[in-house]
Scaffold this motif. Structure first.
Motif, PDB file in Angstrom:
ATOM      1  N   ILE A   2      79.140  44.796  17.190  1.00  0.00           N
ATOM      2  CA  ILE A   2      78.908  45.499  15.920  1.00  0.00           C
ATOM      3  C   ILE A   2      78.073  44.638  14.977  1.00  0.00           C
ATOM      4  O   ILE A   2      77.137  45.125  14.323  1.00  0.00           O
ATOM      5  N   ALA A   3      78.391  43.340  14.911  1.00  0.00           N
ATOM      6  CA  ALA A   3      77.613  42.436  14.056  1.00  0.00           C
ATOM      7  C   ALA A   3      76.153  42.411  14.497  1.00  0.00           C
ATOM      8  O   ALA A   3      75.242  42.484  13.666  1.00  0.00           O
ATOM      9  N   ALA A   4      75.940  42.326  15.810  1.00  0.00           N
ATOM     10  CA  ALA A   4      74.565  42.325  16.326  1.00  0.00           C
ATOM     11  C   ALA A   4      73.858  43.626  15.969  1.00  0.00           C
ATOM     12  O   ALA A   4      72.687  43.627  15.565  1.00  0.00           O
ATOM     13  N   SER A   5      74.569  44.733  16.096  1.00  0.00           N
ATOM     14  CA  SER A   5      73.971  46.038  15.795  1.00  0.00           C
ATOM     15  C   SER A   5      73.609  46.155  14.320  1.00  0.00           C
ATOM     16  O   SER A   5      72.535  46.652  13.972  1.00  0.00           O
ATOM     17  N   LEU A   6      74.503  45.691  13.443  1.00  0.00           N
ATOM     18  CA  LEU A   6      74.222  45.776  12.006  1.00  0.00           C
ATOM     19  C   LEU A   6      73.039  44.885  11.620  1.00  0.00           C
ATOM     20  O   LEU A   6      72.189  45.273  10.824  1.00  0.00           O
ATOM     21  N   LEU A   7      72.990  43.679  12.196  1.00  0.00           N
ATOM     22  CA  LEU A   7      71.876  42.786  11.896  1.00  0.00           C
ATOM     23  C   LEU A   7      70.556  43.392  12.358  1.00  0.00           C
ATOM     24  O   LEU A   7      69.556  43.412  11.622  1.00  0.00           O
ATOM     25  N   LEU A   8      70.562  43.889  13.579  1.00  0.00           N
ATOM     26  CA  LEU A   8      69.336  44.471  14.105  1.00  0.00           C
ATOM     27  C   LEU A   8      68.989  45.771  13.375  1.00  0.00           C
ATOM     28  O   LEU A   8      67.810  46.123  13.247  1.00  0.00           O
ATOM     29  N   ALA A   9      70.011  46.474  12.898  1.00  0.00           N
ATOM     30  CA  ALA A   9      69.748  47.697  12.131  1.00  0.00           C
ATOM     31  C   ALA A   9      69.017  47.381  10.834  1.00  0.00           C
ATOM     32  O   ALA A   9      68.125  48.127  10.418  1.00  0.00           O
ATOM     33  N   THR A  10      69.369  46.262  10.188  1.00  0.00           N
ATOM     34  CA  THR A  10      68.662  45.883   8.969  1.00  0.00           C
ATOM     35  C   THR A  10      67.193  45.601   9.265  1.00  0.00           C
ATOM     36  O   THR A  10      66.295  45.963   8.494  1.00  0.00           O
ATOM     37  N   PHE A  11      66.947  44.957  10.405  1.00  0.00           N
ATOM     38  CA  PHE A  11      65.571  44.663  10.798  1.00  0.00           C
ATOM     39  C   PHE A  11      64.799  45.946  11.107  1.00  0.00           C
ATOM     40  O   PHE A  11      63.673  46.144  10.649  1.00  0.00           O
ATOM     41  N   VAL A  12      65.427  46.842  11.874  1.00  0.00           N
ATOM     42  CA  VAL A  12      64.770  48.095  12.257  1.00  0.00           C
ATOM     43  C   VAL A  12      64.478  48.938  11.018  1.00  0.00           C
ATOM     44  O   VAL A  12      63.379  49.494  10.863  1.00  0.00           O
ATOM     45  N   LEU A  13      65.457  49.039  10.112  1.00  0.00           N
ATOM     46  CA  LEU A  13      65.249  49.816   8.887  1.00  0.00           C
ATOM     47  C   LEU A  13      64.108  49.247   8.054  1.00  0.00           C
ATOM     48  O   LEU A  13      63.328  49.997   7.451  1.00  0.00           O
ATOM     49  N   TYR A  14      64.017  47.922   8.019  1.00  0.00           N
ATOM     50  CA  TYR A  14      62.928  47.297   7.263  1.00  0.00           C
ATOM     51  C   TYR A  14      61.583  47.593   7.920  1.00  0.00           C
ATOM     52  O   TYR A  14      60.605  47.939   7.244  1.00  0.00           O
TER      53      TYR A  14
END
Length: 873
Positions: free
Chosen positions: A108-120
């Motif tokens: 979940i932590a990996a997904s949230l971190l990568l989600a911030t990158f993808v959203l940016y």
């Protein structure tokens, strides 16, 4: 009403779900009031985050809905009992519960971190109100199938004439020196821009009139940060600044007609100053007006509809036939690229604009998903492995009348409980590691994007769904147990369960194979870029830009004085830096070429000793020499240009460059002016006089490895003798070329770290399974040791099945990995080949990782005392 004016809906729904009616109105009212105050004082993002925290913080036993509030006819006592059992079971088996929670939390932590990158990444240029109607006009050569992002000025004016219903605007970059009072700075982010700029793009104007800001002459628009830099707290509007335009060799006064907000970081086009294009075309570059081959502008069009944009693109050949010349469509066309795709889906090489990579976004999103899959597999494996232990519990419950559906809900609820615990821990981990991740990807990321897009709520829903998905099979398995068989023999697991576990472990290891294989390939390609020969010697080589046209007239004298400095091993001059985007492209022709056919080559002005200084071999003929006065009117070409013209017999042949006849003196070995991602283009080396657009504006020096600092100080002193008012700037060529692969290097770092996380989660699962297997084989191990088996034999017994699964996973997944990475490598003109070494490293890594992980967990069983083991049995 703006959805951000209200608290997160899902958090409000959660509050209403758990909170008793007697407390709900008061708590919700207070929370809403606090939220409104926080929005005003701390901003929407922080207010939403604090609201979520408050909703969770207000959970108290006495505030939870009573049985009659939930459902008067419900079996809440039974559900409460199930919850108690789930919690008790989790604490009783802390080791396995920890593996499940930590594994899911990391995912979940990996997904949230990568989600911030993808959203940016996907947010680039989204702030423009007319985003869906804006297109970038890309230059396309149909015959060579080449695409570039810059166009000539006549294209813009002709587009306006041909399509009166569209709005066209262009940008052209020009490094300048800006002076106001005693402040003077070199500004590389100066662009010329059309008066139509604000009709197309949504830049926030803080001062001035956007309709007239760039309409006149000598007008300048600056960003807020630049206004503060030059004028401090003074009003910037109306101020007069002096601008030295290096390329045009003119110094002019400009009036600040508007101040705009700083261009957002998530913009593919970033500037700090905008000068009126009218000024550039009237006073500095009037000859550019009808120069179709001088491509220097980024051109954008506001088109009413997508259909019209496609029609323009389809008819672009006819456009060039009409406005340029008959036959021009063979080599001239344009592509209408939607602005929303310009950043993530670039089609042009050697760009000066900011670009991302959609494939990297897809790849990192896939890694996050695979980590979650591995975590789910861990849960399913451990749950099914321990099914025999929990079999008695199920058997007793069924014998006492527990319904199948109730058992299904119990075990599914346990899975969701684990997922909820993981979500809290994973969110905390992501929040704590976000600064580290931000440094890793080189982006200004924040949780605000996740909060504003309800990303955390989506993650919560997704995780609950994941808990349901990973818990369905174990729940179905447990609820279908036959009580009589379970109570009679609870120690035997079914072969079907064993097959399912082995299949899931193989899948898990297969994902690890793919990620390790991909990491090794990406690492090898980046290593190849960094160590491959560029066709010249870049060691201890520095490039000194000479932007000032006045100083360019003295560049030969400057070079001669610098050559005298101790520690300067070789020195030369050039019209291009190293590396360079190579924007000076001229038509090239030769005898036998169709007169209506266009061919082009990059033009590079150089000094006499350029090839010797950079260790570039001359393959045929010779280079320029001061002994021959006519050399300055002739040309040296590279191998790519030789092949374009037609072979090795080119030396001595007369060709045309930009319409002028020149003789080919020699052929130099190909060398890269830009990234190894691309092939070397045809290049013509000339000796241009000062004052020309292509004239020498770089000093390139090779320094001795000893005493580099002293050599640089002496170079600066010499520079000050020639140009005391201009800052001495230099760059190491090898570092500049390394920067070309910064995107790939960062991608490798992110891919590598998250591959490590995936392998860590997979290893956690193997640890749990190995511990369970060792626990189940305790009696067998004791008997074998009494019968004489040594520790190595026991170790092989416990690890061989896992190693076999690792080999099976490698055999099954390697072909797919090979195919995917081959596709990834195809984007590079210069690339590695996936050989046996990469395959060997992958299989060795997976087998050793599996064996080592399982062996460590099996050591307790291997070194146990057989007498104590059998006594406990």
């Amino acid at each position: 009403m703006n959805r951000y004016e209200q608290p997160p809906r899902w958090a409000d729904a959660f509050l209403r779900w758990y909170c008793s009616a007697s407390f709900l109105e008061e708590i919700q009212g207070d929370l809403h009031e606090w939220y409104s105050l926080r929005v005003e004082r701390q901003g929407v993002a922080k207010a939403r985050l604090l609201y979520i925290i408050d909703v969770i913080r207000f959970i108290r036993t006495f505030r939870i809905k009573k049985i009659h509030e939930v459902n008067p006819k419900s079996n809440l006592p039974m559900y409460k009992n199930y919850f108690t059992i789930a919690v008790r079971n989790a604490f009783r088996h802390k080791f396995f519960s920890s593996i499940n929670v930590i594994g899911l939390a990391v995912g979940i932590a990996a997904s949230l971190l990568l989600a911030t990158f993808v959203l940016y990444e996907v947010s680039y240029d989204k702030y423009h109100e007319k985003l869906d109607d804006i297109y970038m006009v890309l230059r396309h050569n149909p015959e060579a199938d080449a695409v570039a992002e810059n166009f000539s000025y006549p294209v813009q004016t002709s587009l306006v004439n041909e399509y009166p219903g569209i709005t066209v605007t262009s940008f052209g970059n020009d490094p300048v020196q800006i002076t106001y009072g005693d402040k003077s700075f070199y500004e590389p982010s100066f662009f010329w821009a059309d008066s139509t700029l604000f009709d197309v793009f949504s830049y926030e104007v803080l001062q001035g009139n956007p309709e007239t800001a760039l309409a006149g002459f000598n007008s300048l628009v600056i960003t807020k940060s630049m206004a503060e830099k030059y004028f401090g707290s003074e009003q910037a509007l109306g101020k007069i600044v002096e601008i030295k335009i290096f390329d045009g060799n003119k110094t002019m006064d400009f009036e600040i007609t508007a101040v705009i907000a700083d261009v957002p970081e998530n913009s593919h086009l970033r500037f700090k100053f905008l000068g009126s294009m009218n000024t550039a075309m009237r006073d500095i570059y009037p000859f550019f007006s009808n120069h179709w081959s001088l491509n220097w502008l980024f051109t954008y069009a506001l088109v009413p509809s997508e259909a019209e944009a496609k029609a323009m693109e389809a008819n672009s050949g006819e456009f060039f036939e009409k406005y340029r010349r008959e036959g021009a469509s063979r080599n001239n066309a344009f592509i209408m690229k939607p602005l929303k795709d310009v950043y993530l889906k670039p089609e042009a090489d050697n760009s000066r604009l900011a670009h991302g990579n959609i494939n990297q976004v897809y790849a990192l999103s896939t890694i996050a998903f695979l980590i979650l899959i591995i975590a789910c597999i861990n849960y399913m494996n451990l749950a099914t492995a321990r099914s025999a232990i929990r079999g008695k519990e199920v058997g007793v419950r069924k014998s006492l009348g527990a319904a199948k559906s109730e058992l299904f809900k119990q075990f599914l609820g346990e899975s969701i409980l684990v997922a909820l615990g993981a979500v809290l821990l994973g969110t905390l981990m992501a929040y704590l590691f976000l600064p580290v991740f931000t440094d890793l990807v080189g982006k200004e990321l924040s949780f605000e994007q996740l909060i504003e897009s309800n990303g955390i709520g989506i993650a919560l829903i997704f995780t609950i769904g994941m808990g349901i998905a990973s818990g369905i099979y174990p729940a179905t398995l447990f609820s279908n147990f036959r009580p009589a068989l379970i109570i009679r023999n609870s120690s035997k697991g079914s072969r079907r369960n064993l097959l399912v576990r082995r299949t899931l472990v193989t899948l898990q290891l297969g994902i690890s194979v793919f990620l390790i294989f991909g990491s090794v390939v990406i690492y090898s390609q980046i290593e190849f870029f960094q160590n491959a020969s560029l066709g010249f010697n870049k060691d201890q080589l520095i490039s000194i830009p000479v932007e000032d046209r006045d100083l360019q007239t003295q560049i030969v004298s400057l070079r001669n004085e610098m050559e005298k400095i101790s520690g300067v091993e070789a020195i030369t001059i050039s019209g291009e830096s190293l590396p360079s985007a190579m924007n000076n492209t001229w038509d090239i022709g030769w005898q036998g070429l169709d007169e209506e056919e266009d061919r082009a080559a990059h033009i590079v002005s150089i000094g006499y000793n350029f090839f010797d200084a950079l260790d570039i071999p001359i393959l045929y003929g010779r280079g320029f020499s001061p002994e021959f006065s006519t050399d300055s009117s002739n040309v040296v070409i590279n191998e790519a240009a030789m092949k374009l013209i037609g072979g090795e017999e080119v030396v001595g042949k007369t060709i045309t460059i930009g319409g002028n006849e020149v003789q080919v003196l020699g052929v130099a070995q190909n060398h890269n002016y830009s990234s190894l991602r691309d092939n070397v283009d045809p290049i013509a080396y000339v000796m241009a006089r000062p004052g020309n657009r292509i004239s020498n504006d770089n000093v390139i020096a090779r320094l001795s490895a000893d005493g580099i600092r002293n050599s640089l100080k002496s170079l600066e002193d010499t520079w000050d003798d020639f140009s005391p008012n201009k800052e001495f700037v230099y760059e190491f060529v090898d570092e500049n070329f390394a920067q070309l692969y910064k995107s790939e290097s960062r991608f490798l770092s992110v891919f590598g770290y998250f591959t490590g996380l995936a392998i860590l989660v997979a290893a956690l699962g193997l640890v749990g399974l190995a511990a369970f297997v060792a626990e189940q084989k305790t009696k067998e191990i004791g008997i074998r040791k009494i019968l004489g088996a040594n520790n190595s034999t026991i170790t092989v017994l416990l690890t061989k099945d896992f190693v076999k699964l690792a080999v099976i996973a490698f055999v099954l997944i390697t072909p797919l990995s090979f195919f995917i990475m081959e596709r990834w490598l195809q984007q590079f003109a210069n690339r590695i080949n996936i050989g046996f070494g990469i395959i060997a490293v992958t299989i060795l890594s997976v087998v050793l990782l599996t064996w080592f992980t399982v062996m460590l967990q099996s050591l307790k069983a291997v070194f146990s005392n057989p007498a104590e083991t059998l006594r406990s049995e």
